[in-house]
Design a protein around this motif. Structure first.
Motif, mmCIF file in Angstrom:
data_model
loop_
_atom_site.group_PDB
_atom_site.id
_atom_site.type_symbol
_atom_site.label_atom_id
_atom_site.label_comp_id
_atom_site.label_asym_id
_atom_site.label_seq_id
_atom_site.Cartn_x
_atom_site.Cartn_y
_atom_site.Cartn_z
ATOM 1 N N ASN A 206 47.854 19.345 -19.466
ATOM 2 C CA ASN A 206 46.591 18.699 -19.833
ATOM 3 C C ASN A 206 45.358 19.542 -19.556
ATOM 4 O O ASN A 206 44.293 19.018 -19.227
ATOM 5 C CB ASN A 206 46.479 17.325 -19.151
ATOM 6 C CG ASN A 206 47.531 16.356 -19.651
ATOM 7 O OD1 ASN A 206 47.739 16.234 -20.860
ATOM 8 N ND2 ASN A 206 48.231 15.705 -18.743
ATOM 9 N N MET B 85 40.566 9.943 -26.770
ATOM 10 C CA MET B 85 39.640 9.081 -26.045
ATOM 11 C C MET B 85 38.954 8.158 -27.068
ATOM 12 O O MET B 85 38.723 8.569 -28.209
ATOM 13 C CB MET B 85 38.579 9.934 -25.337
ATOM 14 C CG MET B 85 39.095 10.648 -24.119
ATOM 15 S SD MET B 85 39.448 9.468 -22.801
ATOM 16 C CE MET B 85 40.468 10.472 -21.738
ATOM 17 N N VAL C 109 53.418 12.717 -19.237
ATOM 18 C CA VAL C 109 52.882 13.135 -20.528
ATOM 19 C C VAL C 109 51.933 14.318 -20.354
ATOM 20 O O VAL C 109 50.978 14.252 -19.574
ATOM 21 C CB VAL C 109 52.112 11.970 -21.203
ATOM 22 C CG1 VAL C 109 51.709 12.366 -22.620
ATOM 23 C CG2 VAL C 109 52.946 10.701 -21.208
ATOM 24 N N ILE D 100 48.251 4.047 -21.106
ATOM 25 C CA ILE D 100 48.754 5.299 -20.529
ATOM 26 C C ILE D 100 47.638 6.214 -20.040
ATOM 27 O O ILE D 100 47.647 6.670 -18.903
ATOM 28 C CB ILE D 100 49.643 6.046 -21.549
ATOM 29 C CG1 ILE D 100 50.890 5.213 -21.862
ATOM 30 C CG2 ILE D 100 50.052 7.429 -21.008
ATOM 31 C CD1 ILE D 100 51.795 5.814 -22.920
ATOM 32 N N ARG D 101 46.679 6.503 -20.897
ATOM 33 C CA ARG D 101 45.662 7.501 -20.535
ATOM 34 C C ARG D 101 44.392 6.889 -19.964
ATOM 35 O O ARG D 101 43.640 7.533 -19.252
ATOM 36 C CB ARG D 101 45.306 8.341 -21.773
ATOM 37 C CG ARG D 101 46.324 9.399 -22.073
ATOM 38 C CD ARG D 101 46.394 9.709 -23.547
ATOM 39 N NE ARG D 101 46.965 8.572 -24.245
ATOM 40 C CZ ARG D 101 46.357 7.866 -25.184
ATOM 41 N NH1 ARG D 101 45.160 8.211 -25.584
ATOM 42 N NH2 ARG D 101 46.938 6.821 -25.727
ATOM 43 N N LYS E 189 37.299 18.877 -17.319
ATOM 44 C CA LYS E 189 38.722 18.496 -17.452
ATOM 45 C C LYS E 189 39.100 17.327 -16.541
ATOM 46 O O LYS E 189 39.933 16.504 -16.911
ATOM 47 C CB LYS E 189 39.630 19.686 -17.119
ATOM 48 C CG LYS E 189 39.341 20.927 -17.926
ATOM 49 C CD LYS E 189 40.186 21.017 -19.172
ATOM 50 C CE LYS E 189 40.060 22.398 -19.775
ATOM 51 N NZ LYS E 189 40.033 22.414 -21.220
ATOM 52 N N ALA F 83 37.381 14.819 -15.818
ATOM 53 C CA ALA F 83 36.953 13.557 -16.425
ATOM 54 C C ALA F 83 37.984 13.029 -17.416
ATOM 55 O O ALA F 83 38.045 11.835 -17.673
ATOM 56 C CB ALA F 83 35.601 13.732 -17.123
ATOM 57 N N LEU F 84 38.804 13.938 -17.958
ATOM 58 C CA LEU F 84 39.806 13.509 -18.933
ATOM 59 C C LEU F 84 40.891 12.659 -18.280
ATOM 60 O O LEU F 84 41.571 11.881 -18.942
ATOM 61 C CB LEU F 84 40.464 14.722 -19.597
ATOM 62 C CG LEU F 84 39.571 15.551 -20.514
ATOM 63 C CD1 LEU F 84 40.303 16.802 -20.974
ATOM 64 C CD2 LEU F 84 39.122 14.739 -21.721
ATOM 65 N N LEU F 85 41.084 12.861 -16.983
ATOM 66 C CA LEU F 85 42.137 12.128 -16.281
ATOM 67 C C LEU F 85 41.585 10.988 -15.434
ATOM 68 O O LEU F 85 42.344 10.218 -14.860
ATOM 69 C CB LEU F 85 42.928 13.101 -15.395
ATOM 70 C CG LEU F 85 43.709 14.185 -16.156
ATOM 71 C CD1 LEU F 85 44.118 15.310 -15.223
ATOM 72 C CD2 LEU F 85 44.933 13.606 -16.834
ATOM 73 N N GLN F 86 40.246 10.886 -15.376
ATOM 74 C CA GLN F 86 39.642 9.949 -14.415
ATOM 75 C C GLN F 86 39.979 8.482 -14.688
ATOM 76 O O GLN F 86 39.906 7.662 -13.794
ATOM 77 C CB GLN F 86 38.120 10.145 -14.366
ATOM 78 C CG GLN F 86 37.387 9.600 -15.584
ATOM 79 C CD GLN F 86 35.933 10.054 -15.662
ATOM 80 O OE1 GLN F 86 35.480 10.844 -14.841
ATOM 81 N NE2 GLN F 86 35.209 9.563 -16.651
ATOM 82 N N ASN F 87 40.338 8.151 -15.935
ATOM 83 C CA ASN F 87 40.626 6.751 -16.266
ATOM 84 C C ASN F 87 42.113 6.418 -16.252
ATOM 85 O O ASN F 87 42.490 5.287 -16.576
ATOM 86 C CB ASN F 87 40.073 6.428 -17.656
ATOM 87 C CG ASN F 87 38.553 6.405 -17.692
ATOM 88 O OD1 ASN F 87 37.919 5.507 -17.151
ATOM 89 N ND2 ASN F 87 37.959 7.423 -18.290
ATOM 90 N N ALA F 88 42.956 7.400 -15.927
ATOM 91 C CA ALA F 88 44.402 7.167 -16.045
ATOM 92 C C ALA F 88 44.868 6.144 -15.018
ATOM 93 O O ALA F 88 44.612 6.295 -13.826
ATOM 94 C CB ALA F 88 45.151 8.472 -15.861
ATOM 95 N N PRO F 89 45.553 5.087 -15.473
ATOM 96 C CA PRO F 89 46.042 4.080 -14.528
ATOM 97 C C PRO F 89 47.063 4.677 -13.556
ATOM 98 O O PRO F 89 47.145 4.263 -12.408
ATOM 99 C CB PRO F 89 46.711 3.030 -15.424
ATOM 100 C CG PRO F 89 46.160 3.242 -16.790
ATOM 101 C CD PRO F 89 45.845 4.704 -16.869
ATOM 102 N N SER F 90 47.853 5.655 -14.028
ATOM 103 C CA SER F 90 48.866 6.230 -13.165
ATOM 104 C C SER F 90 49.075 7.683 -13.563
ATOM 105 O O SER F 90 49.441 7.976 -14.694
ATOM 106 C CB SER F 90 50.178 5.439 -13.322
ATOM 107 O OG SER F 90 51.186 6.033 -12.552
ATOM 108 N N GLY G 146 48.500 16.043 -12.594
ATOM 109 C CA GLY G 146 47.764 16.300 -13.828
ATOM 110 C C GLY G 146 48.406 15.734 -15.071
ATOM 111 O O GLY G 146 48.005 16.063 -16.182
ATOM 112 N N MET G 147 49.429 14.912 -14.908
ATOM 113 C CA MET G 147 50.083 14.312 -16.077
ATOM 114 C C MET G 147 50.047 12.791 -15.981
ATOM 115 O O MET G 147 49.961 12.230 -14.896
ATOM 116 C CB MET G 147 51.531 14.802 -16.189
ATOM 117 C CG MET G 147 51.625 16.244 -16.653
ATOM 118 S SD MET G 147 53.331 16.743 -16.926
ATOM 119 C CE MET G 147 53.794 17.208 -15.281
ATOM 120 N N PHE G 148 50.128 12.154 -17.159
ATOM 121 C CA PHE G 148 50.154 10.696 -17.208
ATOM 122 C C PHE G 148 51.567 10.214 -16.923
ATOM 123 O O PHE G 148 52.525 10.688 -17.518
ATOM 124 C CB PHE G 148 49.691 10.193 -18.575
ATOM 125 C CG PHE G 148 48.333 10.712 -18.963
ATOM 126 C CD1 PHE G 148 47.193 10.237 -18.343
ATOM 127 C CD2 PHE G 148 48.202 11.706 -19.923
ATOM 128 C CE1 PHE G 148 45.937 10.716 -18.686
ATOM 129 C CE2 PHE G 148 46.952 12.211 -20.269
ATOM 130 C CZ PHE G 148 45.823 11.716 -19.649
#
Lengths: 480, 474, 94
Positions: A37, A47, A144, B312-313, C73, C75-82, C86-88
């Motif tokens: 990622n 997004m 993922v 997921i994201r 970068k 910020a791209l993961l800041q909303n991930a529930p889990s 660095g991966m979802f």
């Protein structure tokens, strides 16, 4: 009925990642690998609120592929959404092309054991790749990584013109070779940048109707395709022979178990609900654009092959091998720029270089020296600076160290002895040590001359000029 | 007079003359919000440290943003449980463009912009400042109510089938839906991609032109945005509409239009005539099928656009699941409200094999017909005059149970989106119960200047804002 | 318009959406009403008309193939529930 009474009918859908710098709909890099990622942005991570903007190189490369495969290039084309849910597909739809692909109605020619054969290309369209799922790496779940999400692909769909695994193999290699020649894809199967969905059906010889086909998804090695097709053909024939019916379904090839496994979703038949992508503009391809691309197209293997035969007088066999990949072909042409000896260059590539590649199990794209280096090596032989046997040693070192041939020769003191005084000295020394060979020669046994030259070569560690040795031995022997 | 009663162009004048600073404006608005938000409930999020921000930017003007426009500094929820805690990693292009602005807060809406009353917000309803038993319209109900209640000086909304114009009409303010492609959609959480546009909701037409100045223009991040010359829309404003040809398409005045509304709009036509315009009845028969066409296309696109909310994201994730299917299915079941689900099912239906041709494909053909009929009308008329909504604001709870009845609230507005045209809603009068009536002017593609000018001329004549003020009736 | 409950369940499955029994009944009824209304468009004569493919029929809106990395970068993961490394994180897929 026996296996021989059946005909195998195959079609391939080849997915090739395009070698653009950026993804298809955003400006993220397409480099393979990288921390998970990190080659991502809000667009390829889907997004909320983000929008795609099409990369101009994707259109160019897809048109290039279409031209190289003799397709009609559509004047008007568009993108469509293919809706399905899978965690590697972040938007929940793949932007692809449905009913207006960029290229249609093409063909390529392959060489089979029965001669030349045309394989029809139904269509070529462009679309986006999905991300990657990693399993178990950290225990308890899947993970993922969207670095690959949005890397551009072209999908090349063939007609069901392929008869059997062997033809499929030749066809796939030919497509790979063309894509490499026109430089739109690096076709690295081990990195997944070239993959194929394989459709297989069987029918009794003489039947016009196609049998029910099964599809094997995401095959990414030549060997897997061979094995999977062999298995699947046998499975289908066995079903038919025992009075059963082949079911149309999607299969997965399990390389370890050596069998195909059904991937069918039991709940609902797949319905992708394609519809035109409202976030992208339409595509119009002008005649001028196509002409411009045609003008700048690299020469294709077919044309190179013909040129090698007619202009360089190479046998068709040589020309076929040299043009089988752009790496050999470019090596050949590059070496000729330095050394005008086509047959010699061809021989060196066909026997020594291919031999070393096979032995070392490396691909042609990984040859560690330049075409110019090869040309210089052959020049050095032609000029008499080194002998052919020394040259073979130099080539091996070029593979190991990537050093220039001159430097290798100098470093090892491998310069050929062509000084008359030095050679006569060796000749006399060998003659003095081998009186029996002299008598044999006099008695008409020509083999003795070969033995004497061999001894002289041994004495000089292969550095003596073989032509001069030959000449001087003859002179000395005749004097005696 | 309180600062919150002024328009933005009036505030700008005071700022220029250094009579006030941004801090005064912010303090005044925060006071107003304190007073009125409990009745109106227009906000989802109210900004923090606004006074400190105003200190750094003494000429800044506050603004309210519909909560489907992505902002880095505040949550963007789309009034959905699905995005209850979502903070966008990037700003929408319009947010980058409204430099010199202070985001006062994010405004309530129907979940994912699907609705006409703001009753479908997952968080709370918003109430009409003219009468708090009535809906403010939707889906940009929070934006229109906040402007009407003077809790923000102006706001951004989004309009897919009338979601700017109808709430503007219900709340007695000005709302413009720009030509498709004039304003970038990058950062607007998509409902129906081929119909959505962001636009201004303001106290008067001059502010509307001023806010459009900021947000209009080509954006390389939006492939559907169009390259246009930079314009100052306020320059187009004038009283002179002599010789302007105004068409009254009769389909907009037929069955289902409240007689009081109809009467009010016909009076507007008279006023225009007196100002020198030429009024003529005309017809656009495809309009009769516009609403069905709209719902098919909008829901088809929405069913695809909402697929990404999979837990997921980002966004809501179901608590318990054993497989990916379960994660998807429970997340959507629990995260989406009833109207979003209804539209996902309808959209999936019209795109599915067997129904695609009869619904989606057919609707796209009718869409072509609607475009053609408008095109023909604009060879004869400069603008079209219609009601914005068949009724004034209705009572809370009266339509939310019957989806089809709610859909009818869009009957006057959807064809504009289908054809990608610009249209503006301007208040003209109150009905007997004291609720505002709005009229709609529809123009040809990229004739925002003409629309604003026509609206401005009326506004100068009628002076609705001077005559009427919301009373927060209970 | 006749809409069966099986169709509603099929649509929900296609959309990967769970519905309660109550919702299935409600949406079956709603779809009947809405589709009956929507079906009116099939009375419109659209012979010789093409479908509108996009909203404003623009052509060849293309971007240069130049890398521009997104900087924020994290910020791209800041909303991930889990997420992990660095991966979802999702349920096991194989």
């Amino acid at each position: 009925m026996a296996k021989e009474d059946y005909e195998v009918v195959m079609g391939l859908e080849i997915h090739a990642e395009l070698s653009t710098k950026t993804k298809i709909f955003c400006s993220c890099p397409t480099d393979f690998g990288g921390e998970p990622n990190t080659h991502c942005c809000p667009v390829c991570m889907a997004m909320p609120g983000t929008l795609p903007v099409l990369n101009e190189k994707v259109v160019e490369y897809a048109v290039k592929a279409g031209i190289a495969m003799n397709c009609d290039i559509a004047e008007n084309s568009k993108n469509d959404r293919k809706n399905y849910f899978y965690p590697d597909l972040p938007k929940s739809y793949q932007i692809s092309q449905f009913d207006m692909p960029l290229c249609k109605n093409g063909y390529i020619e392959i060489e089979t054991k029965d001669g030349k054969k045309k394989i029809g290309i139904t269509r070529i369209h462009f679309e986006e790749d999905a991300g990657k799922l990693n399993h178990d790496e950290y225990g308890g779940g899947s993970f993922v990584d969207l670095n690959r999400a949005g890397v551009p692909l072209i999908e090349i769909v063939s007609e069901p013109d392929i008869r059997g695994a062997e033809e499929a193999d030749i066809y796939l290699k030919k497509v790979k070779s063309i894509l490499e020649y026109i430089e739109v894809s690096d076709c690295k199967m081990q990195e997944g940048s070239l993959r194929a969905d394989v459709n297989v059906s069987v029918r009794k010889k003489g039947d016009n109707k196609l049998g029910t086909r099964t599809e094997m998804k995401n095959m990414n090695s030549f060997r897997a395709i061979q094995n999977a097709v062999a298995y699947e053909v046998k499975r289908q024939i066995d079903i038919l022979e025992s009075g059963g019916k082949v079911e149309q379904e999607t299969l997965r090839w399990d390389e370890l178990q050596g069998e195909t496994i059904s991937m069918r979703d039991k709940e609902d038949a797949q319905d992708y609900r394609y519809f035109p992508e409202p976030d992208l503009a339409l595509i119009h391809i002008s005649k001028e654009y196509v002409e411009e691309i045609k003008r700048n197209m690299p020469e294709l293997p077919e044309s190179r092959k013909n040129r090698y035969i007619s202009y360089y007088n190479l046998p068709e066999y040589d020309a076929n091998i040299l043009t089988s990949t752009k790496y050999f072909s470019n090596l050949f042409e590059g070496a000729l720029e330095v050394c005008n000896n086509p047959k010699a260059v061809s021989n060196w590539i066909m026997s020594d270089i291919i031999g070393i590649l096979n032995e070392k199990e490396i691909n042609a794209d990984k040859i560690p020296f330049t075409a110019k280096d090869l040309g210089e090596l052959i020049c050095l032989i032609d000029k008499g600076t080194i002998s052919t046997s020394i040259a073979k040693k130099v080539l091996l070192e070029m593979f190991d160290t990537s050093e220039k041939p001159n430097k290798i020769i100098e470093k090892n003191g491998w310069v050929q002895i062509s000084d008359e005084g030095a050679i006569i000295e060796v000749v006399n020394k060998i003659l003095a040590a081998n009186p029996q060979s002299i008598s044999d020669y006099k008695a008409g046994k020509d083999r003795a001359l070969g033995f004497l030259i061999g001894q002289a070569m041994k004495e000089t560690k292969g550095k003596a000029n073989p032509g001069m040795l030959n000449k001087m031995f003859l002179e000395e022997l005749n004097k005696q | 007079m309180e600062l919150y009663e002024l328009t933005v162009h009036e505030l700008n004048e005071k700022l220029e003359k250094k009579e006030i600073t941004s801090i005064d404006i912010i303090e005044n608005y925060l006071k107003r919000i304190e007073e009125k938000e409990k009745d109106v409930q227009a906000f989802v999020t109210i900004g923090e440290k606004l006074i400190e921000k105003a200190k750094q930017n003494p000429k800044a003007i506050p603004i309210g943003i519909k909560d489907n426009i992505c902002t880095k500094e505040m949550k963007t929820t789309c009034s959905s449980k699905m995005l209850e805690n979502f903070v966008s990693p990037y700003n929408a292009t319009v947010i980058e463009k409204i430099e010199n602005s202070l985001i006062l807060g994010k405004l309530n809406m129907d979940e994912f912009a699907m609705g006409a009353s703001t009753e479908y917000s997952a968080f709370h309803k918003t109430y009409n400042p003219w009468n708090i038993n009535k809906v403010p319209g939707g889906s940009s109900g929070g934006s229109a109510a906040a402007v009407a209640a003077n809790m923000v000086p102006w706001a951004l909304g989004s309009d897919t089938g009338g979601s700017i114009r109808q709430p503007a009409s219900f709340c007695g303010v000005v709302g413009l839906k720009p030509t498709y492609g004039l304003v970038s959609r990058y950062g607007l959480v998509a409902f129906a991609s081929s119909l959505d546009q962001i636009g201004p909701i303001t106290k008067d037409v001059t502010d509307c032109a001023l806010l459009l100045n900021y947000i209009a223009g080509y954006d390389p991040k939006d492939s559907t945005s169009v390259k246009t010359d930079k314009k100052d829309y306020t320059k187009a404003l004038s009283n002179n509409i002599k010789g302007l040809k105004i068409g009254l398409p009769k389909e907009y005045y037929g069955e289902g239009i409240n007689p009081e509304v109809k009467e009010a709009i016909l009076r507007v036509a008279k006023q225009y005539e007196q100002m020198g315009a030429i009024i003529e009845e005309c017809s656009i028969s495809a309009n009769n099928n516009a609403l069905a066409t709209y719902y098919i296309i909008a829901c088809a696109e929405a069913s695809s656009n909402l697929g990404r909310f999979d837990g997921i994201r980002y966004g809501y994730q179901a608590k318990k699941y054993n497989s990916i299917k379960e994660l998807y299915r429970k997340t959507k079941k629990e995260g989406f409200g009833p109207e979003a689900k209804r539209r996902i099912i309808l959209g999936t239906y019209v795109l599915s094999s067997g129904y695609y041709d009869a619904y989606y494909k057919k609707a796209q053909k009718v869409r072509t017909l609607v475009k053609q009929e408008f095109k023909k009308l604009f060879t004869k008329y400069d603008v079209l005059l219609t009601p914005t909504s068949p009724t004034v604001a209705f009572d809370i709870g009266t339509r939310s149970k019957n989806p089809l009845e709610m859909y009818l609230a869009d009957i006057c507005t959807v064809s504009v989106n289908i054809a990608g045209l610009p249209a503006i809603s301007i208040p003209c009068n109150l009905d007997k119960t004291g609720m505002p009536i709005g009229f709609q002017l529809i123009g040809n593609h990229f004739t925002e200047e003409l629309l604003l000018k026509t609206a401005y001329a009326y506004e100068q004549e009628e002076k609705f804002r001077e005559k009427h003020k919301p009373e927060f009736k209970k | 318009m006749n809409v069966s409950r099986e169709e509603i369940i099929h649509m929900a499955n296609l959309a990967d959406l769970n519905l309660s029994e109550e919702e299935i009944q409600k949406y079956t009824k709603d779809m009947e009403d809405i589709l009956a209304f929507a079906n009116e468009i099939n009375k419109v004569n659209t012979d010789n008309l093409d479908e509108s493919i996009t909203a404003n029929e623009r052509y060849n809106i293309l971007r240069k193939d130049e890398v521009k990395e997104f900087e924020d970068k994290d910020a791209l993961l800041q909303n991930a529930p889990s997420q992990k490394n660095g991966m979802f994180h999702i349920p096991k897929m194989i």
